[in-house]
Design a protein around this motif. Structure first.
Motif, PDB file in Angstrom:
ATOM      1  N   LYS A   1       0.830  -1.208   0.000  1.00 19.20           N
ATOM      2  CA  LYS A   1       0.000   0.000   0.000  1.00 19.20           C
ATOM      3  C   LYS A   1       0.857   1.248   0.000  1.00 19.20           C
ATOM      4  O   LYS A   1       0.540   2.223  -0.671  1.00 19.20           O
ATOM      5  CB  LYS A   1      -0.925   0.012   1.214  1.00 19.20           C
ATOM      6  CG  LYS A   1      -2.073  -0.936   1.145  1.00 19.20           C
ATOM      7  CD  LYS A   1      -2.937  -0.793   2.383  1.00 19.20           C
ATOM      8  CE  LYS A   1      -4.059  -1.799   2.378  1.00 19.20           C
ATOM      9  NZ  LYS A   1      -4.906  -1.669   3.561  1.00 19.20           N
ATOM     10  N   LYS A   2       1.956   1.235   0.771  1.00 12.92           N
ATOM     11  CA  LYS A   2       2.822   2.417   0.846  1.00 12.92           C
ATOM     12  C   LYS A   2       3.504   2.673  -0.483  1.00 12.92           C
ATOM     13  O   LYS A   2       3.661   3.817  -0.890  1.00 12.92           O
ATOM     14  CB  LYS A   2       3.851   2.266   1.957  1.00 12.92           C
ATOM     15  CG  LYS A   2       3.266   2.439   3.326  1.00 12.92           C
ATOM     16  CD  LYS A   2       4.356   2.569   4.349  1.00 12.92           C
ATOM     17  CE  LYS A   2       3.724   2.776   5.698  1.00 12.92           C
ATOM     18  NZ  LYS A   2       3.951   4.079   6.223  1.00 12.92           N
ATOM     19  N   ILE A   3       3.914   1.626  -1.177  1.00  9.69           N
ATOM     20  CA  ILE A   3       4.560   1.807  -2.477  1.00  9.69           C
ATOM     21  C   ILE A   3       3.561   2.368  -3.477  1.00  9.69           C
ATOM     22  O   ILE A   3       3.875   3.293  -4.229  1.00  9.69           O
ATOM     23  CB  ILE A   3       5.168   0.474  -2.976  1.00  9.69           C
ATOM     24  CG1 ILE A   3       6.346   0.076  -2.082  1.00  9.69           C
ATOM     25  CG2 ILE A   3       5.622   0.588  -4.427  1.00  9.69           C
ATOM     26  CD1 ILE A   3       6.929  -1.275  -2.383  1.00  9.69           C
ATOM     27  N   THR A   4       2.339   1.849  -3.478  1.00 10.61           N
ATOM     28  CA  THR A   4       1.299   2.360  -4.382  1.00 10.61           C
ATOM     29  C   THR A   4       0.978   3.814  -4.071  1.00 10.61           C
ATOM     30  O   THR A   4       0.879   4.645  -4.983  1.00 10.61           O
ATOM     31  CB  THR A   4       0.020   1.502  -4.253  1.00 10.61           C
ATOM     32  OG1 THR A   4       0.353   0.138  -4.489  1.00 10.61           O
ATOM     33  CG2 THR A   4      -1.026   1.955  -5.245  1.00 10.61           C
TER      34      THR A   4
ATOM     35  N   ASN B   1      -3.152   3.097  11.490  1.00 13.77           N
ATOM     36  CA  ASN B   1      -3.384   4.169  12.456  1.00 13.77           C
ATOM     37  C   ASN B   1      -4.758   4.760  12.152  1.00 13.77           C
ATOM     38  O   ASN B   1      -4.893   5.604  11.273  1.00 13.77           O
ATOM     39  CB  ASN B   1      -2.277   5.215  12.342  1.00 13.77           C
ATOM     40  CG  ASN B   1      -2.340   6.247  13.434  1.00 13.77           C
ATOM     41  OD1 ASN B   1      -3.371   6.439  14.076  1.00 13.77           O
ATOM     42  ND2 ASN B   1      -1.231   6.934  13.642  1.00 13.77           N
ATOM     43  N   THR B   2      -5.765   4.326  12.874  1.00 16.62           N
ATOM     44  CA  THR B   2      -7.149   4.686  12.576  1.00 16.62           C
ATOM     45  C   THR B   2      -7.387   6.184  12.644  1.00 16.62           C
ATOM     46  O   THR B   2      -8.004   6.759  11.748  1.00 16.62           O
ATOM     47  CB  THR B   2      -8.113   3.966  13.541  1.00 16.62           C
ATOM     48  OG1 THR B   2      -7.838   2.567  13.494  1.00 16.62           O
ATOM     49  CG2 THR B   2      -9.549   4.204  13.153  1.00 16.62           C
ATOM     50  N   SER B   3      -6.883   6.839  13.677  1.00 14.33           N
ATOM     51  CA  SER B   3      -7.154   8.276  13.819  1.00 14.33           C
ATOM     52  C   SER B   3      -6.490   9.074  12.701  1.00 14.33           C
ATOM     53  O   SER B   3      -7.112   9.979  12.135  1.00 14.33           O
ATOM     54  CB  SER B   3      -6.686   8.774  15.187  1.00 14.33           C
ATOM     55  OG  SER B   3      -5.302   8.554  15.353  1.00 14.33           O
ATOM     56  N   LYS B   4      -5.259   8.754  12.368  1.00 10.92           N
ATOM     57  CA  LYS B   4      -4.579   9.452  11.285  1.00 10.92           C
ATOM     58  C   LYS B   4      -5.281   9.184   9.949  1.00 10.92           C
ATOM     59  O   LYS B   4      -5.470  10.088   9.144  1.00 10.92           O
ATOM     60  CB  LYS B   4      -3.125   9.019  11.206  1.00 10.92           C
ATOM     61  CG  LYS B   4      -2.348   9.696  10.108  1.00 10.92           C
ATOM     62  CD  LYS B   4      -0.932   9.182  10.054  1.00 10.92           C
ATOM     63  CE  LYS B   4      -0.273   9.631   8.783  1.00 10.92           C
ATOM     64  NZ  LYS B   4       0.958   8.905   8.514  1.00 10.92           N
TER      65      LYS B   4
ATOM     66  N   GLY C   1      -5.623   3.838   3.006  1.00  9.68           N
ATOM     67  CA  GLY C   1      -4.555   2.870   3.228  1.00  9.68           C
ATOM     68  C   GLY C   1      -4.014   2.900   4.647  1.00  9.68           C
ATOM     69  O   GLY C   1      -3.526   1.899   5.168  1.00  9.68           O
ATOM     70  N   GLU C   2      -4.092   4.041   5.299  1.00  7.64           N
ATOM     71  CA  GLU C   2      -3.541   4.220   6.641  1.00  7.64           C
ATOM     72  C   GLU C   2      -4.485   3.741   7.736  1.00  7.64           C
ATOM     73  O   GLU C   2      -4.045   3.488   8.857  1.00  7.64           O
ATOM     74  CB  GLU C   2      -3.219   5.702   6.852  1.00  7.64           C
ATOM     75  CG  GLU C   2      -2.435   6.022   8.076  1.00  7.64           C
ATOM     76  CD  GLU C   2      -0.988   5.568   8.009  1.00  7.64           C
ATOM     77  OE1 GLU C   2      -0.436   5.232   9.066  1.00  7.64           O
ATOM     78  OE2 GLU C   2      -0.431   5.538   6.911  1.00  7.64           O
ATOM     79  N   ILE C   3      -5.763   3.601   7.428  1.00 11.50           N
ATOM     80  CA  ILE C   3      -6.752   3.216   8.446  1.00 11.50           C
ATOM     81  C   ILE C   3      -6.381   1.891   9.113  1.00 11.50           C
ATOM     82  O   ILE C   3      -6.587   1.711  10.305  1.00 11.50           O
ATOM     83  CB  ILE C   3      -8.181   3.177   7.845  1.00 11.50           C
ATOM     84  CG1 ILE C   3      -8.664   4.604   7.623  1.00 11.50           C
ATOM     85  CG2 ILE C   3      -9.141   2.419   8.730  1.00 11.50           C
ATOM     86  CD1 ILE C   3     -10.028   4.725   7.010  1.00 11.50           C
ATOM     87  N   ASP C   4      -5.790   0.962   8.351  1.00 14.49           N
ATOM     88  CA  ASP C   4      -5.396  -0.326   8.924  1.00 14.49           C
ATOM     89  C   ASP C   4      -4.317  -0.186   9.980  1.00 14.49           C
ATOM     90  O   ASP C   4      -4.255  -0.962  10.921  1.00 14.49           O
ATOM     91  CB  ASP C   4      -4.887  -1.264   7.821  1.00 14.49           C
ATOM     92  CG  ASP C   4      -5.970  -1.623   6.817  1.00 14.49           C
ATOM     93  OD1 ASP C   4      -7.161  -1.485   7.166  1.00 14.49           O
ATOM     94  OD2 ASP C   4      -5.628  -2.044   5.699  1.00 14.49           O
TER      95      ASP C   4
ATOM     96  N   PHE D   1      -4.863  12.256  -3.217  1.00 17.45           N
ATOM     97  CA  PHE D   1      -3.758  11.664  -2.468  1.00 17.45           C
ATOM     98  C   PHE D   1      -4.157  11.431  -1.015  1.00 17.45           C
ATOM     99  O   PHE D   1      -3.896  10.368  -0.446  1.00 17.45           O
ATOM    100  CB  PHE D   1      -2.510  12.548  -2.540  1.00 17.45           C
ATOM    101  CG  PHE D   1      -1.423  12.128  -1.607  1.00 17.45           C
ATOM    102  CD1 PHE D   1      -0.671  11.004  -1.869  1.00 17.45           C
ATOM    103  CD2 PHE D   1      -1.182  12.836  -0.446  1.00 17.45           C
ATOM    104  CE1 PHE D   1       0.330  10.596  -1.001  1.00 17.45           C
ATOM    105  CE2 PHE D   1      -0.192  12.439   0.436  1.00 17.45           C
ATOM    106  CZ  PHE D   1       0.570  11.314   0.153  1.00 17.45           C
ATOM    107  N   LEU D   2      -4.784  12.421  -0.390  1.00 18.63           N
ATOM    108  CA  LEU D   2      -5.185  12.282   1.013  1.00 18.63           C
ATOM    109  C   LEU D   2      -6.202  11.167   1.196  1.00 18.63           C
ATOM    110  O   LEU D   2      -6.144  10.415   2.174  1.00 18.63           O
ATOM    111  CB  LEU D   2      -5.742  13.596   1.543  1.00 18.63           C
ATOM    112  CG  LEU D   2      -4.717  14.664   1.860  1.00 18.63           C
ATOM    113  CD1 LEU D   2      -5.412  15.968   2.214  1.00 18.63           C
ATOM    114  CD2 LEU D   2      -3.818  14.221   2.976  1.00 18.63           C
ATOM    115  N   LEU D   3      -7.159  11.066   0.273  1.00 13.03           N
ATOM    116  CA  LEU D   3      -8.163  10.008   0.375  1.00 13.03           C
ATOM    117  C   LEU D   3      -7.520   8.632   0.245  1.00 13.03           C
ATOM    118  O   LEU D   3      -7.796   7.729   1.051  1.00 13.03           O
ATOM    119  CB  LEU D   3      -9.252  10.203  -0.677  1.00 13.03           C
ATOM    120  CG  LEU D   3     -10.202  11.374  -0.431  1.00 13.03           C
ATOM    121  CD1 LEU D   3     -11.076  11.620  -1.655  1.00 13.03           C
ATOM    122  CD2 LEU D   3     -11.060  11.120   0.788  1.00 13.03           C
TER     123      LEU D   3
END
Length: 162
Positions: free
Chosen positions: A2-5, A54-57, A49-52, A42-44
């Motif tokens: 996910k981070k690479i994508t 760090n949910t709050s971030k 991808g980040e919810i998995d 990008f933010l969306l």
């Protein structure tokens, strides 16, 4: 993966934002609207991808991305809104960059690349506000967002590799 994508998406969006003004075929409202639209995409993507991890971030990124998406659509499809919100839009884009930087710093306290992504967001947000106050050139302002996306994309890519 996910981070690479997400990194590749950020790099591509940054290149589009920086290269787009060189074509000189779109108006100022479309250019700023497109810049904010690409930043919101990008933010969306990053937030989802980040919810998995760090949910709050992740939720903060998604909420900020949705707000920016609404603003960007208004700027692109309603030219009158641009003339009404020109000064406000410049400050909002800078404020959004600062908020994004703070979110990244809070979410990545222990990660050196994440910390620098956040610092770059804050610094470029402040520069965006200062330049937006004195320089009304949308090419320069749009390029600042593109530069931030490129830096974030590369730092994210290096973070995922090592």
């Amino acid at each position: 993966m996910k981070k690479i994508t997400t990194s590749i998406i950020a790099i591509i969006l940054g290149i589009i934002i920086i290269a787009g003004p060189a074509l000189k075929i779109i108006s100022a409202s479309d250019l700023l609207g497109l810049s904010v639209l690409l930043l919101s995409i990008f933010l969306l993507v990053n937030g989802i991808g980040e919810i998995d991890y760090n949910t709050s971030k992740g939720l903060l990124n998604v909420i900020l991305g949705l707000i920016m998406l609404i603003i960007s659509i208004g700027l692109i499809f309603n030219p009158g809104l641009f003339s009404f919100l020109t000064a406000l839009t410049i400050y909002l884009a800078g404020i959004f960059l600062i908020i994004i930087g703070l979110i990244i710093i809070i979410g990545n306290r222990d990660d050196k690349y994440g910390f620098w992504m956040g610092i770059m967001g804050i610094v470029l947000g402040v520069v965006y506000i200062i330049l937006g106050t004195y320089i009304k050139n949308p090419i320069i302002l749009g390029s600042l967002i593109g530069i931030w996306l490129l830096i974030t994309g590369f730092l994210n890519f290096f973070q995922s590799k090592y």
